[in-house]
Design a protein around this motif. Structure first.
Motif, PDB file in Angstrom:
ATOM      1  N   GLY A  24      57.730  44.075  29.387  1.00  0.00           N
ATOM      2  CA  GLY A  24      57.633  45.145  30.382  1.00  0.00           C
ATOM      3  C   GLY A  24      56.239  45.275  30.957  1.00  0.00           C
ATOM      4  N   LEU A  25      55.222  45.052  30.111  1.00  0.00           N
ATOM      5  CA  LEU A  25      53.837  45.106  30.581  1.00  0.00           C
ATOM      6  C   LEU A  25      53.564  44.008  31.591  1.00  0.00           C
ATOM      7  CD1 LEU A  25      50.958  46.300  30.312  1.00  0.00           C
ATOM      8  CD2 LEU A  25      50.582  44.691  28.436  1.00  0.00           C
ATOM      9  N   LEU A  26      54.143  42.818  31.359  1.00  0.00           N
ATOM     10  CA  LEU A  26      53.932  41.696  32.267  1.00  0.00           C
ATOM     11  C   LEU A  26      54.714  41.855  33.564  1.00  0.00           C
ATOM     12  CD1 LEU A  26      54.037  38.585  29.891  1.00  0.00           C
ATOM     13  CD2 LEU A  26      52.064  39.463  31.124  1.00  0.00           C
ATOM     14  N   ALA A  27      55.975  42.276  33.450  1.00  0.00           N
ATOM     15  CA  ALA A  27      56.850  42.267  34.617  1.00  0.00           C
ATOM     16  C   ALA A  27      56.804  43.559  35.429  1.00  0.00           C
ATOM     17  CB  ALA A  27      58.290  42.004  34.169  1.00  0.00           C
ATOM     18  N   GLY A  28      56.622  44.704  34.756  1.00  0.00           N
ATOM     19  CA  GLY A  28      56.729  45.985  35.446  1.00  0.00           C
ATOM     20  C   GLY A  28      55.745  46.201  36.585  1.00  0.00           C
ATOM     21  N   PRO A  29      54.423  46.130  36.321  1.00  0.00           N
ATOM     22  CA  PRO A  29      53.463  46.386  37.397  1.00  0.00           C
ATOM     23  C   PRO A  29      53.596  45.454  38.606  1.00  0.00           C
ATOM     24  CG  PRO A  29      52.398  46.557  35.266  1.00  0.00           C
ATOM     25  CD  PRO A  29      53.767  46.017  35.008  1.00  0.00           C
ATOM     26  N   PRO A  30      53.803  44.131  38.433  1.00  0.00           N
ATOM     27  CA  PRO A  30      54.006  43.292  39.619  1.00  0.00           C
ATOM     28  C   PRO A  30      55.243  43.692  40.425  1.00  0.00           C
ATOM     29  CG  PRO A  30      53.431  41.924  37.744  1.00  0.00           C
ATOM     30  CD  PRO A  30      53.683  43.301  37.214  1.00  0.00           C
ATOM     31  N   LEU A  31      56.335  44.045  39.745  1.00  0.00           N
ATOM     32  CA  LEU A  31      57.538  44.456  40.462  1.00  0.00           C
ATOM     33  C   LEU A  31      57.300  45.748  41.233  1.00  0.00           C
ATOM     34  CD1 LEU A  31      60.319  43.662  37.817  1.00  0.00           C
ATOM     35  CD2 LEU A  31      59.804  42.411  39.930  1.00  0.00           C
ATOM     36  N   LEU A  32      56.524  46.664  40.636  1.00  0.00           N
ATOM     37  CA  LEU A  32      56.204  47.903  41.349  1.00  0.00           C
ATOM     38  C   LEU A  32      55.322  47.639  42.566  1.00  0.00           C
ATOM     39  CD1 LEU A  32      55.697  50.484  38.464  1.00  0.00           C
ATOM     40  CD2 LEU A  32      57.577  50.341  40.091  1.00  0.00           C
ATOM     41  N   GLY A  33      54.631  46.503  42.558  1.00  0.00           N
ATOM     42  CA  GLY A  33      53.862  46.128  43.746  1.00  0.00           C
ATOM     43  C   GLY A  33      54.742  45.974  44.974  1.00  0.00           C
ATOM     44  N   PHE A  34      55.975  45.488  44.783  1.00  0.00           N
ATOM     45  CA  PHE A  34      56.900  45.376  45.911  1.00  0.00           C
ATOM     46  C   PHE A  34      57.306  46.759  46.407  1.00  0.00           C
ATOM     47  CE2 PHE A  34      57.531  41.300  43.689  1.00  0.00           C
ATOM     48  CZ  PHE A  34      57.321  40.421  44.758  1.00  0.00           C
ATOM     49  N   VAL A  35      57.424  47.714  45.471  1.00  0.00           N
ATOM     50  CA  VAL A  35      57.727  49.093  45.856  1.00  0.00           C
ATOM     51  C   VAL A  35      56.594  49.652  46.710  1.00  0.00           C
ATOM     52  CG1 VAL A  35      58.148  51.439  44.999  1.00  0.00           C
ATOM     53  CG2 VAL A  35      59.147  49.469  43.812  1.00  0.00           C
ATOM     54  N   ALA A  36      55.359  49.397  46.275  1.00  0.00           N
ATOM     55  CA  ALA A  36      54.194  49.871  47.040  1.00  0.00           C
ATOM     56  C   ALA A  36      54.162  49.252  48.426  1.00  0.00           C
ATOM     57  CB  ALA A  36      52.910  49.552  46.280  1.00  0.00           C
TER      58      ALA A  36
END
Length: 377
Positions: free
Chosen positions: A333-345
């Motif tokens: 989750g630490l690896l995948a979560g923040p990059p995926l939230l980048g698409f939200v941003a």
């Protein structure tokens, strides 16, 4: 009596060393980028390799623990982690750097699982909560490693800084490890478990993934959010993650007393609400200093959720396997979560990703009863 004869101290020293090495490595990243002339995308790929090595090693660490024991794995992986730190600072080319970072991450990941499995054994043996203070030592190590590493770079080149600090940390580990009590594979009574061990590990791992996703969001996007969307000065942009890290470290040293007085469910539910409020503070107020205050509140709220989850995994019928599974999912989750939230941003605003992270934090509190057997009975 030797200072290290207390069962908490030598294991706490191992947590400190693991956190300090990661803190020192953080000071090396800009130097590696400059020395090898890496653009951000290539550097990101190299860093992903480190995380990938850690997650893959965590997935296989249960088998290694059964073969070599918690203490054996802490010794072997801790030694490798110390030795590889200066090697990362001296890698002459990108392919070698990627290979070294993979093994570096794997050794740190295996050491992490073995430390937490052993900490869970110590909790069961002593009959009182200790996990938060162990994680507090990890946080303290990370802060100390980053601070010492930054200061030494004023007087030493990168490889010399990494080599000297690795030698000191290796000496601390060598001094502490002979005093770590070797356990014969204790297991918690089956009455402590309300789910099948496999299901429990998956649930705990999901919650860990949500917490680590929120932590990674503050780390990866906090400074960008403060600078680009809230108009904070450049020198203030890093204050959000600094405040978050500081309150998390402080909160962990009080977490065992809070858990003993109020129970694990209070930490899970109250912490998730406080974390959610802190993460949403910036988007709700639109003020940079209030956003920093919110990150500090989030650090307090999140500080003891992961230690409680590790304790819960340690009370299952197969604690080593449960901790390995939960760790793998959590760090995934630490690896995948923040990059995926980048698409939200990209599709909305930077503030939106902190609202999403706040909602995910609330999910932890809503599902806290599924790990009720983490309570001390």
């Amino acid at each position: 009596m030797s200072f290290m004869n207390h069962p908490w101290r030598p294991t706490a020293a191992a947590f400190f060393v693991n956190g300090a090495i990661f803190g020192i490595w953080a000071t090396q990243i800009p130097l590696v980028k400059q020395r090898l002339g890496l653009d951000p995308a290539v550097l990101g790929l190299a860093l992903l390799t480190l995380g990938g090595g850690a997650v893959l090693a965590m997935a296989g660490s249960s088998w290694l623990i059964r073969r070599f024991g918690n203490v054996g794995l802490i010794r072997g992986c801790g030694a490798a982690f110390c030795v590889l730190l200066p090697v990362t600072a001296m890698a002459p080319a990108l392919p070698l750097l990627i290979a070294v970072l993979f093994v570096f991450g794997a050794s740190g990941g295996c050491m992490d699982v073995a430390m937490n499995a052993h900490a869970a054994q110590i909790e069961r043996a002593t009959g009182r909560p200790l996990m938060s203070s162990f994680h507090g030592m990890w946080s303290l190590g990370g802060l100390a490693g980053a601070a010492a590493g930054s200061l030494l770079l004023f007087v030493l080149p990168g490889p010399a800084q990494a080599g000297m600090l690795a030698l000191l940390l290796g000496a601390l580990l060598a001094w502490a490890l002979p005093h770590i009590p070797v356990s014969g594979g204790e297991r918690a009574p089956s009455g402590h478990v309300s789910l099948r061990p496999e299901a429990a590990a998956l649930v705990i791992g999901l919650f860990m993934a949500l917490v680590f996703e929120a932590e990674g969001t503050v780390l990866d996007w906090g400074s960008v959010y403060l600078r680009s969307e809230l108009g904070a000065a450049t020198e203030m942009a890093g204050a959000g993650y600094a405040a978050f890290s500081a309150t998390m470290a402080i909160g962990r040293f009080f977490g065992d007393k809070v858990r003993q007085a109020w129970g694990a469910m209070a930490i899970m539910r109250g912490g998730s609400v406080l974390a959610a409020a802190g993460l949403a503070f910036g988007p709700l107020t639109g003020h940079p200093w209030l956003a920093v205050l919110g990150f500090a509140l989030a650090g307090i709220g999140m500080s003891n959720i992961v230690p409680v989850l590790f304790s819960a995994a340690g009370r299952s019928r197969h604690p080593d396997a449960a901790i390995a599974t939960a760790s793998t999912l959590g760090y995934g989750g630490l690896l995948a979560g923040p990059p995926l939230l980048g698409f939200v941003a990209h599709a909305t605003t930077y503030g939106t990703i902190f609202v999403v992270a706040a909602v995910m934090s609330l999910v932890i509190g809503l599902g806290a009863s599924s790990v009720r057997w983490a309570e001390k009975r």
